[in-house]
Design a protein around this motif. Sequence first.
Motif, PDB file in Angstrom:
ATOM      1  N   LEU A 147       0.923   5.172   0.405  1.00 24.02           N
ATOM      2  CA  LEU A 147       0.122   6.270   0.937  1.00 24.02           C
ATOM      3  C   LEU A 147       0.762   7.597   0.547  1.00 24.02           C
ATOM      4  O   LEU A 147       1.980   7.751   0.596  1.00 24.02           O
ATOM      5  CB  LEU A 147       0.021   6.184   2.463  1.00 24.02           C
ATOM      6  CG  LEU A 147      -0.306   4.816   3.070  1.00 24.02           C
ATOM      7  CD1 LEU A 147      -0.417   4.929   4.587  1.00 24.02           C
ATOM      8  CD2 LEU A 147      -1.572   4.232   2.469  1.00 24.02           C
ATOM      9  N   PHE A 150       0.855  -1.180   0.000  1.00 24.61           N
ATOM     10  CA  PHE A 150       0.000   0.000   0.000  1.00 24.61           C
ATOM     11  C   PHE A 150       0.894   1.234   0.000  1.00 24.61           C
ATOM     12  O   PHE A 150       1.755   1.383   0.871  1.00 24.61           O
ATOM     13  CB  PHE A 150      -0.898   0.037   1.245  1.00 24.61           C
ATOM     14  CG  PHE A 150      -2.114  -0.847   1.175  1.00 24.61           C
ATOM     15  CD1 PHE A 150      -2.176  -1.913   0.274  1.00 24.61           C
ATOM     16  CD2 PHE A 150      -3.188  -0.641   2.023  1.00 24.61           C
ATOM     17  CE1 PHE A 150      -3.293  -2.738   0.212  1.00 24.61           C
ATOM     18  CE2 PHE A 150      -4.306  -1.456   1.973  1.00 24.61           C
ATOM     19  CZ  PHE A 150      -4.364  -2.508   1.065  1.00 24.61           C
ATOM     20  N   GLY A 155      -9.112   2.863   4.632  1.00 20.19           N
ATOM     21  CA  GLY A 155      -7.865   2.338   4.092  1.00 20.19           C
ATOM     22  C   GLY A 155      -7.038   1.619   5.130  1.00 20.19           C
ATOM     23  O   GLY A 155      -6.339   0.637   4.831  1.00 20.19           O
ATOM     24  N   ARG A 183      -8.381  -1.833   5.641  1.00 17.41           N
ATOM     25  CA  ARG A 183      -7.951  -2.663   4.518  1.00 17.41           C
ATOM     26  C   ARG A 183      -6.506  -3.131   4.698  1.00 17.41           C
ATOM     27  O   ARG A 183      -6.163  -4.284   4.437  1.00 17.41           O
ATOM     28  CB  ARG A 183      -8.058  -1.876   3.220  1.00 17.41           C
ATOM     29  CG  ARG A 183      -9.420  -1.891   2.586  1.00 17.41           C
ATOM     30  CD  ARG A 183      -9.702  -3.264   2.052  1.00 17.41           C
ATOM     31  NE  ARG A 183     -10.910  -3.286   1.239  1.00 17.41           N
ATOM     32  CZ  ARG A 183     -11.339  -4.351   0.620  1.00 17.41           C
ATOM     33  NH1 ARG A 183     -10.680  -5.478   0.714  1.00 17.41           N
ATOM     34  NH2 ARG A 183     -12.440  -4.322  -0.078  1.00 17.41           N
ATOM     35  N   PHE A 192      -3.178   5.231  -2.543  1.00 22.60           N
ATOM     36  CA  PHE A 192      -4.319   6.105  -2.275  1.00 22.60           C
ATOM     37  C   PHE A 192      -3.897   7.231  -1.335  1.00 22.60           C
ATOM     38  O   PHE A 192      -2.818   7.212  -0.740  1.00 22.60           O
ATOM     39  CB  PHE A 192      -5.498   5.318  -1.686  1.00 22.60           C
ATOM     40  CG  PHE A 192      -5.198   4.571  -0.419  1.00 22.60           C
ATOM     41  CD1 PHE A 192      -5.423   5.143   0.821  1.00 22.60           C
ATOM     42  CD2 PHE A 192      -4.700   3.269  -0.456  1.00 22.60           C
ATOM     43  CE1 PHE A 192      -5.163   4.452   1.990  1.00 22.60           C
ATOM     44  CE2 PHE A 192      -4.427   2.565   0.705  1.00 22.60           C
ATOM     45  CZ  PHE A 192      -4.659   3.164   1.934  1.00 22.60           C
ATOM     46  N   THR A 196      -5.789   2.324  -7.869  1.00 26.88           N
ATOM     47  CA  THR A 196      -6.216   3.256  -6.834  1.00 26.88           C
ATOM     48  C   THR A 196      -7.726   3.436  -6.867  1.00 26.88           C
ATOM     49  O   THR A 196      -8.413   2.981  -7.797  1.00 26.88           O
ATOM     50  CB  THR A 196      -5.526   4.626  -7.004  1.00 26.88           C
ATOM     51  OG1 THR A 196      -5.755   5.414  -5.830  1.00 26.88           O
ATOM     52  CG2 THR A 196      -6.063   5.374  -8.218  1.00 26.88           C
ATOM     53  N   TYR A 197      -8.225   4.092  -5.840  1.00 27.82           N
ATOM     54  CA  TYR A 197      -9.628   4.491  -5.798  1.00 27.82           C
ATOM     55  C   TYR A 197      -9.759   5.881  -6.414  1.00 27.82           C
ATOM     56  O   TYR A 197      -8.925   6.741  -6.192  1.00 27.82           O
ATOM     57  CB  TYR A 197     -10.131   4.564  -4.351  1.00 27.82           C
ATOM     58  CG  TYR A 197     -10.267   3.235  -3.636  1.00 27.82           C
ATOM     59  CD1 TYR A 197     -11.408   2.457  -3.813  1.00 27.82           C
ATOM     60  CD2 TYR A 197      -9.287   2.784  -2.754  1.00 27.82           C
ATOM     61  CE1 TYR A 197     -11.562   1.247  -3.138  1.00 27.82           C
ATOM     62  CE2 TYR A 197      -9.427   1.580  -2.077  1.00 27.82           C
ATOM     63  CZ  TYR A 197     -10.561   0.816  -2.267  1.00 27.82           C
ATOM     64  OH  TYR A 197     -10.712  -0.366  -1.608  1.00 27.82           O
ATOM     65  N   PRO A 220      -4.771   8.773   2.006  1.00 27.46           N
ATOM     66  CA  PRO A 220      -5.548   8.436   3.211  1.00 27.46           C
ATOM     67  C   PRO A 220      -6.256   9.619   3.853  1.00 27.46           C
ATOM     68  O   PRO A 220      -7.138   9.419   4.690  1.00 27.46           O
ATOM     69  CB  PRO A 220      -4.491   7.847   4.160  1.00 27.46           C
ATOM     70  CG  PRO A 220      -3.187   8.412   3.680  1.00 27.46           C
ATOM     71  CD  PRO A 220      -3.331   8.550   2.196  1.00 27.46           C
TER      72      PRO A 220
END
Length: 348
Positions: free
Chosen positions: A133, A131, A239, A242, A219, A159-160, A221
Amino acid sequence: LKHSSYLPTRERLLSPRYSAGAFAGPRQAEAMGSFLGQLARTVYGVTLAINMLWTTALMNIVNLIPMGAKWRQGVCLVLTQLGWRIALLFAPWVKCQGDDDYVEQWSLVLSLMADYQADAAREGKPPRPLFILGNHASFFDTVLAVAKFPVQVVWRVRTYMSNHLFKLPVLSTICKSVGHFPVHFTSSESGKFKVDAEKMEAVEKSVDAHLKDGGWLCFFPEGQMNKEPDKILPFRFGGMKRALEFDAALVMLVFRGNTDVWPLKAQVGGFPGRVRYSLRTVAMDGAKAFVEMARSEGNPEEKDMPDHEILARRAQELMQAQYDALGDERQSGISSLQGRMKNSAKKD
């Protein structure tokens, strides 16, 4: 020589006022600076648009070729990276400078992730995901992150993105072709994070499949663009949950100065500016081990906190420290340059 006091001496040449306006008055210098800034922005905007057009045209062709979704999305991501790198190449007034160890940090991260993947393959388990960030204060965050990622990271990361971006011309083709995940908000109001639970259930299943298949996530956060970028916003818990669910390895890619190049409310960026960025590992042994270590410190404020809240709090503190360090290094570099210039002037 009688009027030598009007000549530009070395000390005057080194002064900020002289370098900003030379013989022009303050208003003329300001007007000239504004004109050059708008010109730079226009050139960057046109270059970015042209590169996005040809990349999306190629994506439409790639989408017609019979190949697996992972390969198709990977190719489209690399095309996006190439287009955005070219746009930056034609904007030399945008100075993007990574830490001295930026490349080494990525080499370390990729080496560790390769080891995790090999171990998972031997044990017949899904590999630990990575991940990434990042702080979020400008649209330029996404452009620069994609441009500066190693190619092997771009290939695997998704990514979102807010669902409304999937409806915009050109950008929608990119969003769909690269396999990013839409976030279905129930409100477009800033700071409102309520989502359509029914629609997001299907999206999260796609995210699960991506991570179990060896994919990675990047992503922001903070959950929104920060109007006060010098103060990192509290991290959203989704996040973090997750990360704990998949025991993900965590790293942070932090930028400072992106708002100078692409201001928060500007539709197009490209103003002259200097951006610094750095990559730091946070939890390469996994999010669960990170929280366990945090709990072992015995902080009374965290005693009754759930794991995801501790992870969010500690990660936010680390991102703030990383962001502040970029500012300190930037200021120390400017101070060092000014000191050398003053010493040189004294010698003369």
